[in-house]
Design a protein around this motif. Structure first.
Motif, PDB file in Angstrom:
ATOM      1  N   ALA A  25      -6.122   1.694   8.182  1.00 37.95           N
ATOM      2  CA  ALA A  25      -5.734   0.738   7.139  1.00 37.95           C
ATOM      3  C   ALA A  25      -6.511  -0.564   7.265  1.00 37.95           C
ATOM      4  O   ALA A  25      -6.851  -1.186   6.254  1.00 37.95           O
ATOM      5  N   ARG A  26      -6.821  -0.972   8.489  1.00 38.66           N
ATOM      6  CA  ARG A  26      -7.612  -2.198   8.673  1.00 38.66           C
ATOM      7  C   ARG A  26      -9.078  -1.976   8.289  1.00 38.66           C
ATOM      8  O   ARG A  26      -9.717  -2.858   7.714  1.00 38.66           O
ATOM      9  N   ARG A  27      -9.611  -0.802   8.623  1.00 37.71           N
ATOM     10  CA  ARG A  27     -11.007  -0.485   8.319  1.00 37.71           C
ATOM     11  C   ARG A  27     -11.219  -0.208   6.838  1.00 37.71           C
ATOM     12  O   ARG A  27     -12.199  -0.626   6.243  1.00 37.71           O
ATOM     13  N   GLU A  28     -10.315   0.535   6.233  1.00 35.85           N
ATOM     14  CA  GLU A  28     -10.453   0.997   4.847  1.00 35.85           C
ATOM     15  C   GLU A  28      -9.159   0.697   4.076  1.00 35.85           C
ATOM     16  O   GLU A  28      -8.404   1.609   3.749  1.00 35.85           O
TER      17      GLU A  28
ATOM     18  N   ALA B 208      -8.470  -0.123   0.948  1.00 31.47           N
ATOM     19  CA  ALA B 208      -8.339   0.489  -0.380  1.00 31.47           C
ATOM     20  C   ALA B 208      -7.988   1.974  -0.250  1.00 31.47           C
ATOM     21  O   ALA B 208      -7.086   2.483  -0.944  1.00 31.47           O
ATOM     22  N   LYS B 209      -8.675   2.675   0.631  1.00 34.01           N
ATOM     23  CA  LYS B 209      -8.390   4.097   0.835  1.00 34.01           C
ATOM     24  C   LYS B 209      -6.980   4.286   1.393  1.00 34.01           C
ATOM     25  O   LYS B 209      -6.289   5.250   1.047  1.00 34.01           O
ATOM     26  N   ALA B 210      -6.550   3.369   2.251  1.00 37.57           N
ATOM     27  CA  ALA B 210      -5.208   3.476   2.831  1.00 37.57           C
ATOM     28  C   ALA B 210      -4.142   3.320   1.751  1.00 37.57           C
ATOM     29  O   ALA B 210      -3.150   4.060   1.741  1.00 37.57           O
ATOM     30  N   VAL B 211      -4.352   2.369   0.824  1.00 34.62           N
ATOM     31  CA  VAL B 211      -3.383   2.163  -0.252  1.00 34.62           C
ATOM     32  C   VAL B 211      -3.344   3.381  -1.167  1.00 34.62           C
ATOM     33  O   VAL B 211      -2.264   3.866  -1.534  1.00 34.62           O
ATOM     34  N   VAL B 212      -4.506   3.908  -1.533  1.00 35.24           N
ATOM     35  CA  VAL B 212      -4.554   5.085  -2.398  1.00 35.24           C
ATOM     36  C   VAL B 212      -3.912   6.284  -1.692  1.00 35.24           C
ATOM     37  O   VAL B 212      -3.154   7.051  -2.311  1.00 35.24           O
ATOM     38  N   SER B 213      -4.181   6.432  -0.401  1.00 37.81           N
ATOM     39  CA  SER B 213      -3.570   7.530   0.362  1.00 37.81           C
ATOM     40  C   SER B 213      -2.052   7.390   0.405  1.00 37.81           C
ATOM     41  O   SER B 213      -1.319   8.369   0.226  1.00 37.81           O
ATOM     42  N   ALA B 214      -1.573   6.184   0.650  1.00 38.14           N
ATOM     43  CA  ALA B 214      -0.128   5.946   0.704  1.00 38.14           C
ATOM     44  C   ALA B 214       0.526   6.233  -0.648  1.00 38.14           C
ATOM     45  O   ALA B 214       1.599   6.849  -0.712  1.00 38.14           O
ATOM     46  N   LEU B 215      -0.125   5.819  -1.727  1.00 40.64           N
ATOM     47  CA  LEU B 215       0.411   6.103  -3.064  1.00 40.64           C
ATOM     48  C   LEU B 215       0.440   7.608  -3.322  1.00 40.64           C
ATOM     49  O   LEU B 215       1.410   8.141  -3.870  1.00 40.64           O
ATOM     50  N   GLY B 216      -0.622   8.304  -2.920  1.00 40.75           N
ATOM     51  CA  GLY B 216      -0.682   9.751  -3.117  1.00 40.75           C
ATOM     52  C   GLY B 216       0.406  10.473  -2.334  1.00 40.75           C
ATOM     53  O   GLY B 216       1.084  11.356  -2.873  1.00 40.75           O
ATOM     54  N   VAL B 217       0.586  10.101  -1.080  1.00 38.80           N
ATOM     55  CA  VAL B 217       1.625  10.729  -0.258  1.00 38.80           C
ATOM     56  C   VAL B 217       3.005  10.405  -0.828  1.00 38.80           C
ATOM     57  O   VAL B 217       3.877  11.281  -0.922  1.00 38.80           O
ATOM     58  N   GLY B 218       3.215   9.172  -1.232  1.00 41.63           N
ATOM     59  CA  GLY B 218       4.497   8.793  -1.833  1.00 41.63           C
ATOM     60  C   GLY B 218       4.778   9.569  -3.103  1.00 41.63           C
ATOM     61  O   GLY B 218       5.900  10.020  -3.348  1.00 41.63           O
ATOM     62  N   PHE B 219       3.753   9.744  -3.935  1.00 40.41           N
ATOM     63  CA  PHE B 219       3.916  10.512  -5.169  1.00 40.41           C
ATOM     64  C   PHE B 219       4.275  11.963  -4.864  1.00 40.41           C
ATOM     65  O   PHE B 219       5.190  12.526  -5.469  1.00 40.41           O
ATOM     66  N   LEU B 220       3.559  12.560  -3.909  1.00 41.33           N
ATOM     67  CA  LEU B 220       3.851  13.950  -3.558  1.00 41.33           C
ATOM     68  C   LEU B 220       5.259  14.118  -2.991  1.00 41.33           C
ATOM     69  O   LEU B 220       5.966  15.069  -3.326  1.00 41.33           O
ATOM     70  N   LEU B 221       5.668  13.198  -2.136  1.00 38.60           N
ATOM     71  CA  LEU B 221       7.026  13.261  -1.585  1.00 38.60           C
ATOM     72  C   LEU B 221       8.077  13.089  -2.675  1.00 38.60           C
ATOM     73  O   LEU B 221       9.137  13.712  -2.644  1.00 38.60           O
TER      74      LEU B 221
ATOM     75  N   TRP C 122      -0.513   8.539  16.459  1.00 43.90           N
ATOM     76  CA  TRP C 122      -0.790   8.753  15.043  1.00 43.90           C
ATOM     77  C   TRP C 122      -0.613   7.457  14.253  1.00 43.90           C
ATOM     78  O   TRP C 122      -1.426   7.135  13.391  1.00 43.90           O
ATOM     79  N   VAL C 123       0.445   6.697  14.564  1.00 43.28           N
ATOM     80  CA  VAL C 123       0.690   5.427  13.882  1.00 43.28           C
ATOM     81  C   VAL C 123      -0.431   4.437  14.187  1.00 43.28           C
ATOM     82  O   VAL C 123      -0.905   3.723  13.297  1.00 43.28           O
ATOM     83  N   GLN C 124      -0.869   4.401  15.437  1.00 42.34           N
ATOM     84  CA  GLN C 124      -1.958   3.489  15.811  1.00 42.34           C
ATOM     85  C   GLN C 124      -3.236   3.835  15.054  1.00 42.34           C
ATOM     86  O   GLN C 124      -3.923   2.951  14.545  1.00 42.34           O
ATOM     87  N   ARG C 125      -3.562   5.131  14.967  1.00 37.12           N
ATOM     88  CA  ARG C 125      -4.760   5.535  14.222  1.00 37.12           C
ATOM     89  C   ARG C 125      -4.634   5.200  12.738  1.00 37.12           C
ATOM     90  O   ARG C 125      -5.601   4.790  12.108  1.00 37.12           O
TER      91      ARG C 125
END
Length: 86
Positions: free
Chosen positions: A23-26, A28-41, A15-18
């Protein structure tokens, strides 16, 4: 279905590798996803949940210790009664 610790470790590593590849491919989406997950947590009331679990545990601990003490006292009295009669 119970997994071995090794299988769980492999699943997490996969899961970490994927996630790293995503994050390397996308980036911007990875940063937005990380912010969203952090906000929800951050919005989850984890402190209240943990506090409630501790409160429930301590509430149930007193009767459980009383029952265990009564069982041990009963066992003690039974063994002493048997040894005095012999």
């Amino acid at each position: 279905m119970k997994r071995s610790p090794r299988a769980s470790t492999v699943a997490v590593e996969d899961w970490v590798q994927r996630a790293e590849e995503f994050a390397r491919r996308e980036p911007a989406k990875a940063v937005v996803s990380a912010l969203g997950v952090g906000f929800l947590l951050n919005r989850l009331p984890l402190g209240a949940i943990a506090g409630a679990l501790v409160h429930i545990s301590f509430t149930l601990l007193r009767p459980a210790l009383l029952v265990i003490g009564l069982l041990k006292a009963s066992e003690f009295l039974r063994t002493n009664t048997v040894t005095h009669h012999e």
